[in-house]
Design a protein around this motif. Structure first.
Motif, PDB file in Angstrom:
ATOM      1  N   ILE A 199      64.046 -18.041  -7.286  1.00 22.09           N
ATOM      2  CA  ILE A 199      65.140 -17.122  -7.601  1.00 22.09           C
ATOM      3  C   ILE A 199      64.671 -16.161  -8.678  1.00 22.09           C
ATOM      4  CG2 ILE A 199      67.549 -16.994  -8.357  1.00 22.09           C
ATOM      5  CD1 ILE A 199      67.466 -20.185  -7.966  1.00 22.09           C
ATOM      6  N   VAL A 200      64.964 -14.875  -8.541  1.00 16.05           N
ATOM      7  CA  VAL A 200      64.699 -13.907  -9.605  1.00 16.05           C
ATOM      8  C   VAL A 200      66.050 -13.374 -10.060  1.00 16.05           C
ATOM      9  CG1 VAL A 200      63.582 -11.742 -10.227  1.00 16.05           C
ATOM     10  CG2 VAL A 200      62.446 -13.312  -8.660  1.00 16.05           C
ATOM     11  N   VAL A 201      66.299 -13.475 -11.368  1.00 16.46           N
ATOM     12  CA  VAL A 201      67.586 -13.055 -11.934  1.00 16.46           C
ATOM     13  C   VAL A 201      67.355 -12.216 -13.181  1.00 16.46           C
ATOM     14  CG1 VAL A 201      68.855 -15.062 -11.057  1.00 16.46           C
ATOM     15  CG2 VAL A 201      67.814 -15.165 -13.318  1.00 16.46           C
ATOM     16  N   ASN A 202      68.363 -11.421 -13.521  1.00 13.77           N
ATOM     17  CA  ASN A 202      68.352 -10.732 -14.803  1.00 13.77           C
ATOM     18  C   ASN A 202      68.506 -11.762 -15.910  1.00 13.77           C
ATOM     19  OD1 ASN A 202      68.056  -7.922 -14.134  1.00 13.77           O
ATOM     20  ND2 ASN A 202      70.104  -8.004 -13.256  1.00 13.77           N
ATOM     21  N   ASP A 203      68.070 -11.409 -17.103  1.00 15.14           N
ATOM     22  CA  ASP A 203      68.072 -12.354 -18.230  1.00 15.14           C
ATOM     23  C   ASP A 203      69.437 -12.974 -18.490  1.00 15.14           C
ATOM     24  OD1 ASP A 203      65.367 -11.980 -18.614  1.00 15.14           O
ATOM     25  OD2 ASP A 203      65.615 -10.493 -20.198  1.00 15.14           O
ATOM     26  N   ASP A 204      70.511 -12.211 -18.302  1.00 10.58           N
ATOM     27  CA  ASP A 204      71.845 -12.741 -18.578  1.00 10.58           C
ATOM     28  C   ASP A 204      72.288 -13.801 -17.565  1.00 10.58           C
ATOM     29  OD1 ASP A 204      71.947 -10.645 -16.721  1.00 10.58           O
ATOM     30  OD2 ASP A 204      74.000 -10.114 -17.235  1.00 10.58           O
ATOM     31  N   GLU A 229      58.407  -6.633 -13.826  1.00  7.91           N
ATOM     32  CA  GLU A 229      58.982  -5.499 -13.105  1.00  7.91           C
ATOM     33  C   GLU A 229      59.369  -5.920 -11.697  1.00  7.91           C
ATOM     34  OE1 GLU A 229      60.873  -2.808 -13.267  1.00  7.91           O
ATOM     35  OE2 GLU A 229      59.388  -1.982 -14.629  1.00  7.91           O
ATOM     36  N   VAL A 230      60.357  -5.216 -11.136  1.00 11.09           N
ATOM     37  CA  VAL A 230      60.784  -5.435  -9.765  1.00 11.09           C
ATOM     38  C   VAL A 230      61.088  -4.075  -9.142  1.00 11.09           C
ATOM     39  CG1 VAL A 230      63.196  -5.805 -10.423  1.00 11.09           C
ATOM     40  CG2 VAL A 230      62.369  -6.722  -8.261  1.00 11.09           C
ATOM     41  N   TYR A 231      60.766  -3.933  -7.877  1.00 12.51           N
ATOM     42  CA  TYR A 231      61.002  -2.690  -7.137  1.00 12.51           C
ATOM     43  C   TYR A 231      61.807  -2.982  -5.888  1.00 12.51           C
ATOM     44  CZ  TYR A 231      57.360  -0.551  -9.981  1.00 12.51           C
ATOM     45  OH  TYR A 231      56.617  -0.078 -11.035  1.00 12.51           O
ATOM     46  N   GLY A 288      63.459  -1.956 -11.708  1.00 13.81           N
ATOM     47  CA  GLY A 288      64.209  -2.503 -12.825  1.00 13.81           C
ATOM     48  C   GLY A 288      65.280  -3.485 -12.385  1.00 13.81           C
ATOM     49  N   GLY A 289      66.015  -3.978 -13.378  1.00 14.74           N
ATOM     50  CA  GLY A 289      67.016  -5.007 -13.164  1.00 14.74           C
ATOM     51  C   GLY A 289      68.135  -4.622 -12.218  1.00 14.74           C
ATOM     52  N   GLU A 290      68.431  -3.346 -12.094  1.00 20.77           N
ATOM     53  CA  GLU A 290      69.498  -2.912 -11.185  1.00 20.77           C
ATOM     54  C   GLU A 290      69.173  -3.234  -9.734  1.00 20.77           C
ATOM     55  OE1 GLU A 290      72.621  -1.599 -11.739  1.00 20.77           O
ATOM     56  OE2 GLU A 290      72.141  -2.271 -13.766  1.00 20.77           O
ATOM     57  N   THR A 291      67.898  -3.419  -9.410  1.00 19.09           N
ATOM     58  CA  THR A 291      67.531  -3.739  -8.031  1.00 19.09           C
ATOM     59  C   THR A 291      67.981  -5.142  -7.643  1.00 19.09           C
ATOM     60  OG1 THR A 291      65.363  -4.594  -8.658  1.00 19.09           O
ATOM     61  CG2 THR A 291      65.505  -2.246  -8.130  1.00 19.09           C
ATOM     62  N   LEU A 292      68.335  -5.966  -8.637  1.00 16.35           N
ATOM     63  CA  LEU A 292      68.789  -7.327  -8.359  1.00 16.35           C
ATOM     64  C   LEU A 292      70.295  -7.411  -8.172  1.00 16.35           C
ATOM     65  CD1 LEU A 292      66.595  -9.248 -10.943  1.00 16.35           C
ATOM     66  CD2 LEU A 292      66.139  -8.861  -8.524  1.00 16.35           C
ATOM     67  N   LYS A 293      70.991  -6.327  -8.415  1.00 16.75           N
ATOM     68  CA  LYS A 293      72.447  -6.306  -8.282  1.00 16.75           C
ATOM     69  C   LYS A 293      72.854  -6.108  -6.833  1.00 16.75           C
ATOM     70  CE  LYS A 293      73.226  -5.804 -12.820  1.00 16.75           C
ATOM     71  NZ  LYS A 293      73.563  -6.862 -13.644  1.00 16.75           N
TER      72      LYS A 293
END
Length: 116
Positions: A62-67, A97-99, A107-112
């Motif tokens: 799983i890849v998640v933002n820090d929060d 980094e993530v694309y 960036g982190g918005e790609t995980l939303k």
């Protein structure tokens, strides 16, 4: 961003999946793996001896933002535990980094979630 990897019992996968969805972790990868455990004895079942050191498990990535890191870990700990030896492990590492391949954004918005 964090990459959280868990090696869990296959029998707990449904509970883990439900727990992750309940905390809005809706995308992850998983696959079946075989590992070596600490138990050195073999067992006999219906006259056939087999090794118990080779253990069938499920690997969840799983890849998640820090929060979402602690929320995700707590969901895994609660849903994957049986209290017995062999419940598994959780590994956490940094992602630099993530694309998103479709749009090239990073960036982190790609995980939303993507709203349509």
């Amino acid at each position: 961003m964090k990459k959280i990897e868990a090696i869990i019992r296959k029998s707990k996968f449904s509970a883990v999946k439900e727990a992750l969805h309940s905390v809005d972790v809706n995308f992850f990868s998983y696959w079946d793996v075989t590992g070596l455990g600490n138990e050195k004895e073999g067992h006999v079942y219906r006259g056939v001896s087999y090794s118990t050191s080779d253990i069938q498990r499920r690997h969840v990535s799983i890849v998640v933002n820090d929060d979402f890191e602690q929320i995700t870990i707590d969901a895994l700990l609660k849903s994957a535990a049986t209290g017995e030896v062999g419940d598994g492990k959780i590994f956490v590492s940094d992602i630099t980094e993530v694309y998103r391949i479709r749009t090239g954004e990073k960036g982190g918005e790609t995980l939303k979630k993507i709203s349509k």
